[in-house]
Design an enzyme around this catalytic site. Sequence first.
Site, PDB file in Angstrom:
ATOM      1  N   GLU A  53      -6.948  -7.918  20.375  1.00  0.00           N
ATOM      2  CA  GLU A  53      -7.423  -9.291  20.212  1.00  0.00           C
ATOM      3  C   GLU A  53      -6.822  -9.871  18.923  1.00  0.00           C
ATOM      4  O   GLU A  53      -6.678  -9.163  17.919  1.00  0.00           O
ATOM      5  CB  GLU A  53      -8.951  -9.237  20.137  1.00  0.00           C
ATOM      6  CG  GLU A  53      -9.661 -10.548  19.859  1.00  0.00           C
ATOM      7  CD  GLU A  53     -11.169 -10.341  19.701  1.00  0.00           C
ATOM      8  OE1 GLU A  53     -11.906 -11.329  19.810  1.00  0.00           O
ATOM      9  OE2 GLU A  53     -11.605  -9.193  19.459  1.00  0.00           O
ATOM     10  N   LYS A  87     -11.961 -16.303  25.887  1.00  0.00           N
ATOM     11  CA  LYS A  87     -13.119 -15.418  25.708  1.00  0.00           C
ATOM     12  C   LYS A  87     -14.427 -16.162  25.979  1.00  0.00           C
ATOM     13  O   LYS A  87     -14.722 -17.186  25.358  1.00  0.00           O
ATOM     14  CB  LYS A  87     -13.106 -14.844  24.294  1.00  0.00           C
ATOM     15  CG  LYS A  87     -14.145 -13.766  24.021  1.00  0.00           C
ATOM     16  CD  LYS A  87     -13.920 -13.191  22.633  1.00  0.00           C
ATOM     17  CE  LYS A  87     -14.878 -12.053  22.314  1.00  0.00           C
ATOM     18  NZ  LYS A  87     -14.621 -11.511  20.949  1.00  0.00           N
ATOM     19  N   CYS A 138     -12.808  -8.078  24.042  1.00  0.00           N
ATOM     20  CA  CYS A 138     -13.740  -7.490  23.078  1.00  0.00           C
ATOM     21  C   CYS A 138     -15.200  -7.565  23.535  1.00  0.00           C
ATOM     22  O   CYS A 138     -15.597  -6.868  24.441  1.00  0.00           O
ATOM     23  CB  CYS A 138     -13.535  -8.145  21.712  1.00  0.00           C
ATOM     24  SG  CYS A 138     -14.157  -7.138  20.328  1.00  0.00           S
TER      25      CYS A 138
END
Length: 268
Positions: free
Chosen positions: A38, A109, A147
């Site tokens: 990331e 995300k 993540c």
Amino acid sequence: MRVGFVQYCPAFLQMETNRQVLAALLEGIEADLLVLPELCLTGYFFTSSEEAHAAAESIPDGPTTAWLTTLSQRTGAILVAGLPERDGAQYYNSAVVVGPRGYIGHYRKVHLFYEEKLHFQAGNLGFPVFTVTDRSGETYKLGVMICFDWYFPEAARTLALQGADVIAHPANLVRPDCPRAMPIRALENHVFTITANRYGSESNGRETLSFIGQSLICDPMGRILAQAPKVGDAVEVVEIHPAEARNRRITQHNDLFADRRPEHYQLS
């Protein structure tokens, strides 16, 4: 098909230095799919939204997508890598997917962690699955999450229900529990997962975050095929067969997805 992760410690906001380090790490690596961390070129712990936004760029016509495409052409691999995205006046923590022929797609995300909520908007593209090919021309389906998305079972399940064979998972993990959880995400969805984490520490002037390393690849039975140490650069590549993720029958009477009962998954 050969898949792998890249684990390293990016220098904060030193994009050119980080490009050189990553290019050196991938020198001579042969793979069909490689997952990078990331925010892999910028670092993570921004001191302000202004700093995060100044580092952001557009997708697909920004410099990172172009650089990743060149790197993909050198390695022959599909690359999945995280970066801060600018789209007009909106900013996202995103991951781009590129191949030797260029841009394939990207993901924003959905589940923002900690101070990311101060700098980025939550993703609005859903959880995409891309149909891609390996170097031999075999087609497979690639899902992407980033993540903290791992903490929400719905993320991996949504990708799996769309047919993902492999889930690419760029990460900057600070919590210690993800390496224990990813084998479960792989098992419960019968998919391959590739988590690419970073290591090292960063400070925003108020506090310091330490990243846990331990990047890992899991198979559809929840077995760990490769895992990096807590600290240190690592590029691990393993051989997988994506078709192994497509048969979700676990007994002669049970199929993980056919046996789902969504009508009973309602809150009363």
